[in-house]
Design a protein around this motif. Structure first.
Motif, PDB file in Angstrom:
ATOM      1  N   MET A   1       0.840  -1.180   0.000  1.00  0.00           N
ATOM      2  CA  MET A   1       0.000   0.000   0.000  1.00  0.00           C
ATOM      3  C   MET A   1       0.879   1.236   0.000  1.00  0.00           C
ATOM      4  SD  MET A   1      -2.886   1.024   2.799  1.00  0.00           S
ATOM      5  CE  MET A   1      -4.229   2.124   2.368  1.00  0.00           C
ATOM      6  N   ARG A   2       0.657   2.092  -0.971  1.00  0.00           N
ATOM      7  CA  ARG A   2       1.427   3.321  -1.059  1.00  0.00           C
ATOM      8  C   ARG A   2       0.481   4.505  -1.179  1.00  0.00           C
ATOM      9  NH1 ARG A   2       6.823   3.071   0.410  1.00  0.00           N
ATOM     10  NH2 ARG A   2       7.570   1.009  -0.161  1.00  0.00           N
ATOM     11  N   PHE A   3       0.810   5.527  -0.430  1.00  0.00           N
ATOM     12  CA  PHE A   3       0.006   6.724  -0.469  1.00  0.00           C
ATOM     13  C   PHE A   3       0.583   7.765  -1.429  1.00  0.00           C
ATOM     14  CE2 PHE A   3      -2.943   5.745   2.836  1.00  0.00           C
ATOM     15  CZ  PHE A   3      -2.269   4.905   3.700  1.00  0.00           C
ATOM     16  N   VAL A   4      -0.269   8.676  -1.859  1.00  0.00           N
ATOM     17  CA  VAL A   4       0.136   9.805  -2.682  1.00  0.00           C
ATOM     18  C   VAL A   4      -0.329  11.075  -1.981  1.00  0.00           C
ATOM     19  CG1 VAL A   4      -0.072  10.959  -4.904  1.00  0.00           C
ATOM     20  CG2 VAL A   4      -0.013   8.452  -4.802  1.00  0.00           C
ATOM     21  N   GLU A   5       0.645  11.918  -1.612  1.00  0.00           N
ATOM     22  CA  GLU A   5       0.341  13.153  -0.899  1.00  0.00           C
ATOM     23  C   GLU A   5       0.428  14.347  -1.841  1.00  0.00           C
ATOM     24  OE1 GLU A   5       2.881  10.438   1.782  1.00  0.00           O
ATOM     25  OE2 GLU A   5       2.959  11.190  -0.259  1.00  0.00           O
ATOM     26  N   SER A   6      -0.360  15.381  -1.548  1.00  0.00           N
ATOM     27  CA  SER A   6      -0.330  16.610  -2.339  1.00  0.00           C
ATOM     28  C   SER A   6      -0.817  17.775  -1.489  1.00  0.00           C
ATOM     29  CB  SER A   6      -1.196  16.470  -3.590  1.00  0.00           C
ATOM     30  OG  SER A   6      -2.562  16.274  -3.238  1.00  0.00           O
ATOM     31  N   GLY A   7      -0.637  18.980  -2.013  1.00  0.00           N
ATOM     32  CA  GLY A   7      -1.186  20.158  -1.360  1.00  0.00           C
ATOM     33  C   GLY A   7      -0.183  21.048  -0.651  1.00  0.00           C
ATOM     34  N   GLY A   8       1.065  20.626  -0.609  1.00  0.00           N
ATOM     35  CA  GLY A   8       2.067  21.446   0.055  1.00  0.00           C
ATOM     36  C   GLY A   8       2.386  22.705  -0.730  1.00  0.00           C
ATOM     37  N   GLY A   9       3.228  23.521  -0.145  1.00  0.00           N
ATOM     38  CA  GLY A   9       3.631  24.745  -0.817  1.00  0.00           C
ATOM     39  C   GLY A   9       4.343  25.682   0.128  1.00  0.00           C
ATOM     40  N   LEU A  10       4.557  26.896  -0.371  1.00  0.00           N
ATOM     41  CA  LEU A  10       5.201  27.956   0.408  1.00  0.00           C
ATOM     42  C   LEU A  10       4.113  28.887   0.931  1.00  0.00           C
ATOM     43  CD1 LEU A  10       7.667  29.624   1.345  1.00  0.00           C
ATOM     44  CD2 LEU A  10       7.635  30.718  -0.912  1.00  0.00           C
ATOM     45  N   PRO A  13       4.069  32.834   7.556  1.00  0.00           N
ATOM     46  CA  PRO A  13       3.618  32.520   8.929  1.00  0.00           C
ATOM     47  C   PRO A  13       2.208  33.024   9.167  1.00  0.00           C
ATOM     48  CG  PRO A  13       5.883  33.286   8.954  1.00  0.00           C
ATOM     49  CD  PRO A  13       5.391  33.480   7.543  1.00  0.00           C
ATOM     50  N   GLY A  14       1.423  32.185   9.804  1.00  0.00           N
ATOM     51  CA  GLY A  14       0.018  32.502  10.039  1.00  0.00           C
ATOM     52  C   GLY A  14      -0.909  32.026   8.948  1.00  0.00           C
ATOM     53  N   GLY A  15      -0.361  31.571   7.852  1.00  0.00           N
ATOM     54  CA  GLY A  15      -1.159  31.139   6.723  1.00  0.00           C
ATOM     55  C   GLY A  15      -1.721  29.734   6.898  1.00  0.00           C
ATOM     56  N   SER A  16      -2.397  29.268   5.842  1.00  0.00           N
ATOM     57  CA  SER A  16      -3.068  27.966   5.881  1.00  0.00           C
ATOM     58  C   SER A  16      -2.738  27.152   4.637  1.00  0.00           C
ATOM     59  CB  SER A  16      -4.588  28.163   5.951  1.00  0.00           C
ATOM     60  OG  SER A  16      -4.961  28.884   7.104  1.00  0.00           O
ATOM     61  N   LEU A  17      -2.814  25.856   4.806  1.00  0.00           N
ATOM     62  CA  LEU A  17      -2.681  24.911   3.696  1.00  0.00           C
ATOM     63  C   LEU A  17      -3.570  23.716   3.991  1.00  0.00           C
ATOM     64  CD1 LEU A  17       1.166  24.697   2.956  1.00  0.00           C
ATOM     65  CD2 LEU A  17      -0.590  25.608   1.410  1.00  0.00           C
ATOM     66  N   ARG A  18      -3.970  23.030   2.930  1.00  0.00           N
ATOM     67  CA  ARG A  18      -4.701  21.791   3.102  1.00  0.00           C
ATOM     68  C   ARG A  18      -3.978  20.697   2.330  1.00  0.00           C
ATOM     69  NH1 ARG A  18     -10.879  20.738   1.226  1.00  0.00           N
ATOM     70  NH2 ARG A  18      -9.836  20.539  -0.793  1.00  0.00           N
ATOM     71  N   LEU A  19      -3.562  19.690   3.056  1.00  0.00           N
ATOM     72  CA  LEU A  19      -2.892  18.548   2.444  1.00  0.00           C
ATOM     73  C   LEU A  19      -3.901  17.441   2.158  1.00  0.00           C
ATOM     74  CD1 LEU A  19       0.319  18.307   4.664  1.00  0.00           C
ATOM     75  CD2 LEU A  19      -0.146  19.790   2.699  1.00  0.00           C
ATOM     76  N   SER A  20      -3.638  16.721   1.073  1.00  0.00           N
ATOM     77  CA  SER A  20      -4.505  15.606   0.685  1.00  0.00           C
ATOM     78  C   SER A  20      -3.694  14.342   0.522  1.00  0.00           C
ATOM     79  CB  SER A  20      -5.224  15.919  -0.625  1.00  0.00           C
ATOM     80  OG  SER A  20      -6.063  17.044  -0.506  1.00  0.00           O
ATOM     81  N   CYS A  21      -4.339  13.230   0.740  1.00  0.00           N
ATOM     82  CA  CYS A  21      -3.673  11.930   0.633  1.00  0.00           C
ATOM     83  C   CYS A  21      -4.667  10.919   0.082  1.00  0.00           C
ATOM     84  CB  CYS A  21      -3.186  11.498   2.010  1.00  0.00           C
ATOM     85  SG  CYS A  21      -2.669   9.781   2.123  1.00  0.00           S
ATOM     86  N   THR A  22      -4.203  10.116  -0.848  1.00  0.00           N
ATOM     87  CA  THR A  22      -5.032   9.043  -1.364  1.00  0.00           C
ATOM     88  C   THR A  22      -4.165   7.829  -1.644  1.00  0.00           C
ATOM     89  OG1 THR A  22      -6.743   8.510  -2.990  1.00  0.00           O
ATOM     90  CG2 THR A  22      -4.809   9.703  -3.788  1.00  0.00           C
ATOM     91  N   ALA A  23      -4.774   6.696  -1.897  1.00  0.00           N
ATOM     92  CA  ALA A  23      -4.059   5.465  -2.194  1.00  0.00           C
ATOM     93  C   ALA A  23      -4.858   4.701  -3.234  1.00  0.00           C
ATOM     94  CB  ALA A  23      -3.858   4.633  -0.944  1.00  0.00           C
ATOM     95  N   SER A  24      -4.305   4.601  -4.408  1.00  0.00           N
ATOM     96  CA  SER A  24      -5.007   3.956  -5.507  1.00  0.00           C
ATOM     97  C   SER A  24      -5.267   2.493  -5.209  1.00  0.00           C
ATOM     98  CB  SER A  24      -4.180   4.097  -6.791  1.00  0.00           C
ATOM     99  OG  SER A  24      -4.843   3.495  -7.870  1.00  0.00           O
ATOM    100  N   GLY A  25      -6.520   2.077  -5.428  1.00  0.00           N
ATOM    101  CA  GLY A  25      -6.858   0.681  -5.248  1.00  0.00           C
ATOM    102  C   GLY A  25      -7.194   0.282  -3.829  1.00  0.00           C
TER     103      GLY A  25
END
Length: 123
Positions: A1-10, A13-25
């Motif tokens: 089982m391997r995950f795929v992460e996304s959503g990172g960035g620059l 300070p004080g800001g927001s991000l939303r990370l996502s993760c999925t695993a095919s199959g």
């Protein structure tokens, strides 16, 4: 089982991000899963873990009140909503299977991680 992460960035300070993760199959609802991170020169650090039905969640102390982990069942995705970001949150974030040794002691199956997504908090 391997995950795929996304959503990172620059982000400032004080800001927001939303990370996502999925695993095919794989149906993520069948697993306890979560996020850990690793900053340059530092050891891996578990960030948050959520149980299969979402009834149990754990966060490390440093992100409590700022990060929220949740499942998006419709899209078979695990999310990490991050707010109030600090420079100390800078790291590569990984999704992986997790489990608990005790109420607050979450552990991760590191070999299930994906390639990660970089989060950089800087002005």
């Amino acid at each position: 089982m391997r995950f795929v992460e996304s959503g990172g960035g620059l982000v400032e300070p004080g800001g927001s991000l939303r990370l996502s993760c999925t695993a095919s199959g794989y149906l993520l609802a069948d697993y306890d899963i979560g996020w850990f991170r690793q900053a340059p020169g530092k050891e891996r650090e578990g960030v948050s873990c959520v149980s299969t039905r979402g009834g149990r969640t754990t966060y490390i102390e440093s992100v409590k009140g700022r990060f929220t982990i949740r499942r998006d069942a419709a899209n078979n995705t695990l999310l990490l909503q991050m707010g109030g970001l600090k420079p100390d949150d800078t790291a590569v974030y990984y999704c992986a299977r997790c489990y608990w040794l005790s109420v607050e002691d979450m552990r991760f199956e590191y070999d299930t991680r994906g390639s990660g997504t970089q989060v950089t908090v800087s002005s």
